[in-house]
Design a protein around this motif. Structure first.
Motif, PDB file in Angstrom:
ATOM      1  N   ASN A 201      30.454  31.016   5.385  1.00  0.00           N
ATOM      2  CA  ASN A 201      30.024  32.404   5.544  1.00  0.00           C
ATOM      3  C   ASN A 201      29.001  32.804   4.483  1.00  0.00           C
ATOM      4  O   ASN A 201      28.993  33.930   4.011  1.00  0.00           O
ATOM      5  CB  ASN A 201      31.234  33.354   5.497  1.00  0.00           C
TER       6      ASN A 201
ATOM      7  N   ASP B 174      27.842  36.819   1.362  1.00  0.00           N
ATOM      8  CA  ASP B 174      28.683  36.604   2.537  1.00  0.00           C
ATOM      9  C   ASP B 174      28.245  37.488   3.698  1.00  0.00           C
ATOM     10  O   ASP B 174      27.821  38.626   3.479  1.00  0.00           O
ATOM     11  CB  ASP B 174      30.145  36.899   2.201  1.00  0.00           C
ATOM     12  N   THR B 175      28.391  36.985   4.898  1.00  0.00           N
ATOM     13  CA  THR B 175      28.068  37.621   6.183  1.00  0.00           C
ATOM     14  C   THR B 175      26.561  37.639   6.431  1.00  0.00           C
ATOM     15  O   THR B 175      25.762  37.701   5.495  1.00  0.00           O
ATOM     16  CB  THR B 175      28.612  39.061   6.330  1.00  0.00           C
TER      17      THR B 175
ATOM     18  N   ARG C   2      30.995  46.376   2.822  1.00  0.00           N
ATOM     19  CA  ARG C   2      32.313  45.752   2.798  1.00  0.00           C
ATOM     20  C   ARG C   2      33.116  46.075   1.542  1.00  0.00           C
ATOM     21  O   ARG C   2      34.311  45.773   1.474  1.00  0.00           O
ATOM     22  CB  ARG C   2      32.177  44.230   2.926  1.00  0.00           C
TER      23      ARG C   2
END
Length: 281
Positions: free
Chosen positions: A29, A249-250, A273
């Motif tokens: 990720n 991440d993402t 997030r």
């Protein structure tokens, strides 16, 4: 302590942009190249607020010294001063460049402290004793190997090659700095790339002695860190230990925070997030 509605000051927090101009690692990720846009978007938000500074809690890059040439100019858009900490990936450079990392980030020393109002911020370098930051032949690299061997023999969950520890010299400096801050009536926020609480595989190798030292003081409301991209939180001895989520991440969802410092509490405003929290001290 009386709570007020007006913050004493506020500052921004970014963790683990881990930029590199490479394809994503979907299984982990990690979307390395996307961090340039995410960081730019975060800076747009930061520039809309009156911030004392913005701190990046390490892992500015994922690998390659030339990655600094792409991401550091993005920080130049910040209206507030930028503070950097060193992460393990910041030393994922060629051996001849290891000694240049600190200077490339505009740091005079790998660990340091600074003051904002009645608050003392202590920025640690958890890579000092590690298998990657010291050069070949450096005594700290040899010490890291023996330290890791002991942890592995004990079955320690944080016996990982991508963690590190403070040198005894840095730990002594931390003790002196905390003692001086207490004598001066200052509140303290400790910043590090590596967590020390709750127990986790990402924790600093010598987390126990740092945690024991923090327990001796009642003027440390928070310890902020990155490294564990999933984020984490725990309270121990009146201190809030916040692990901020990794920006890398993402594919496109961002994560960063603004901390409003009040008399008696810290308000963490999470974006994307990142979670919002209140730490009372």
């Amino acid at each position: 302590m009386t709570l007020t509605d007006k913050p004493l000051f506020r500052f921004g927090v970014v963790a683990d942009p881990q930029y590199a101009a490479i394809p994503p690692h979907v299984g982990m990720n990690r979307y390395y190249a996307n961090s340039l846009q995410k960081l730019s978007d975060a800076i747009d938000v930061f520039n809309g607020e009156d911030l004392a500074f913005v701190v990046t809690l390490g892992d500015i890059i994922d690998r390659s010294f030339k990655s600094f040439d792409d991401i550091l100019p993005v920080y130049e858009r910040l209206k507030a001063p930028s503070r950097f900490l060193l992460g393990n990936h910041d030393f994922s450079v060629s051996a001849e460049r290891l000694d240049s990392v600190v200077g490339r980030l505009g740091l005079e020393d790998s660990y340091y402290d600074f003051k904002v109002g009645s608050y003392r911020f202590i920025a640690l370098n958890g890579n000092e004793v590690s298998l990657f930051a010291p050069g070949e032949g450096d005594a700290h690299r040899a010490l890291a190997a023996s330290h890791l061997a002991v942890l592995k023999a004990e079955g320690a969950v944080n016996a990982q090659t991508w963690n590190g520890a403070l040198s005894d010299t840095q730990f002594a400096w931390l003790e002196v700095t905390l003692r001086a801050a207490k004598a001066a009536g200052e509140m303290v926020i400790i910043l590090n790339h590596y967590p020390i609480y709750p127990p986790n595989e990402h924790n600093l190798w010598d987390f126990a002695r740092v945690l024991e030292l923090i327990e001796k003081y009642d003027n440390i409301p928070a310890y902020f860190c990155g490294h564990n991209h999933a984020g984490n939180f725990g309270e121990h001895g009146g201190c809030g230990f916040v692990t901020f989520k990794g920006m890398v991440d993402t594919p496109d969802e961002n994560t960063f925070a603004i901390v409003d410092v009040y008399a008696g509490r810290l308000e963490i405003r999470g974006f994307g997030r990142e979670e919002s929290r209140t730490l009372v001290k």
